[in-house]
Design an enzyme around this catalytic site. Structure first.
Site, PDB file in Angstrom:
ATOM      1  N   CYS A  59       7.777  27.584  59.785  1.00 60.87           N
ATOM      2  CA  CYS A  59       8.620  28.528  59.205  1.00 60.87           C
ATOM      3  C   CYS A  59       8.266  30.070  59.822  1.00 60.87           C
ATOM      4  O   CYS A  59       9.121  30.791  60.062  1.00 60.87           O
ATOM      5  CB  CYS A  59       8.555  28.520  57.504  1.00 60.87           C
ATOM      6  SG  CYS A  59       9.257  26.929  56.813  1.00 60.87           S
ATOM      7  N   GLN A  60       7.079  30.216  59.954  1.00 60.90           N
ATOM      8  CA  GLN A  60       6.505  31.578  60.375  1.00 60.90           C
ATOM      9  C   GLN A  60       6.803  31.596  61.712  1.00 60.90           C
ATOM     10  O   GLN A  60       7.397  32.732  62.239  1.00 60.90           O
ATOM     11  CB  GLN A  60       4.981  31.362  60.162  1.00 60.90           C
ATOM     12  CG  GLN A  60       4.602  31.711  58.874  1.00 60.90           C
ATOM     13  CD  GLN A  60       2.950  31.571  58.561  1.00 60.90           C
ATOM     14  OE1 GLN A  60       2.318  31.341  59.436  1.00 60.90           O
ATOM     15  NE2 GLN A  60       2.469  31.543  57.384  1.00 60.90           N
TER      16      GLN A  60
END
Length: 166
Positions: A59-60
């Site tokens: 997600c980062q």
């Protein structure tokens, strides 16, 4: 729609929207606790980068890649959407030196996940959002990718091609 989490079956609650459908207008919570509106009619093309949690590596990476590619797009509005608390978004953006990110939390009632059919079920991430990319233009879904394996990144090239054709 068949999706998996680490190779194991997962499912989505509700009815998932499709390209051409109206994009429901939903009010989410920004990292400053203010309102962030997604969907409905907008002056800009909205790119919704949807994922389970900013506290995971994929997600980062997704957030950083989208920020690098689309944060300077004048005709676009890039919005990161998850069920994380707004404080988690704030912490991540501060740690990464990201100042202009629009983040939107679906933690109050999960209205976004329900309206867009992206709430995960039947897996350890149940209640969080699936990994997806949604492009909204003129109040309609113009492009959508729901990533079939939650631990994979979205198809950045397909998104770019779709945006080039809008």
């Amino acid at each position: 729609m068949s999706i998996t989490f680490k190779g194991n079956p997962a499912s989505l609650k509700g009815t998932t929207l499709k390209v051409g459908d109206n994009a429901p207008a939903i009010t989410l919570v920004g990292k400053d606790l203010g309102e962030v509106k997604v969907g409905g009619n907008s002056d800009k093309i909205q790119i919704l980068s949807v994922f389970p949690s900013i506290d995971t590596g994929v997600c980062q990476i997704q957030t950083k890649k989208f920020m690098a590619q689309y944060s300077g797009c004048d005709k676009c509005e890039l919005i990161s959407v998850a069920r994380d608390l707004p404080f988690a978004f704030g912490r991540f953006c501060a740690a990464e030196g990201i100042e202009n990110a629009i983040t939107a939390s679906d933690f109050r009632g999960g209205e976004f996940g329900k309206a867009y059919g992206l709430e995960l079920d039947g897996c350890p991430l149940a209640g969080l959002l699936a990994r997806a990319v949604i492009v909204i233009k003129d109040g309609k879904i113009a492009y959508q990718e729901i990533v079939s394996e939650i631990t994979n990144e979205p198809n950045y090239d397909a998104l770019k091609a779709a945006l080039d054709n809008l």
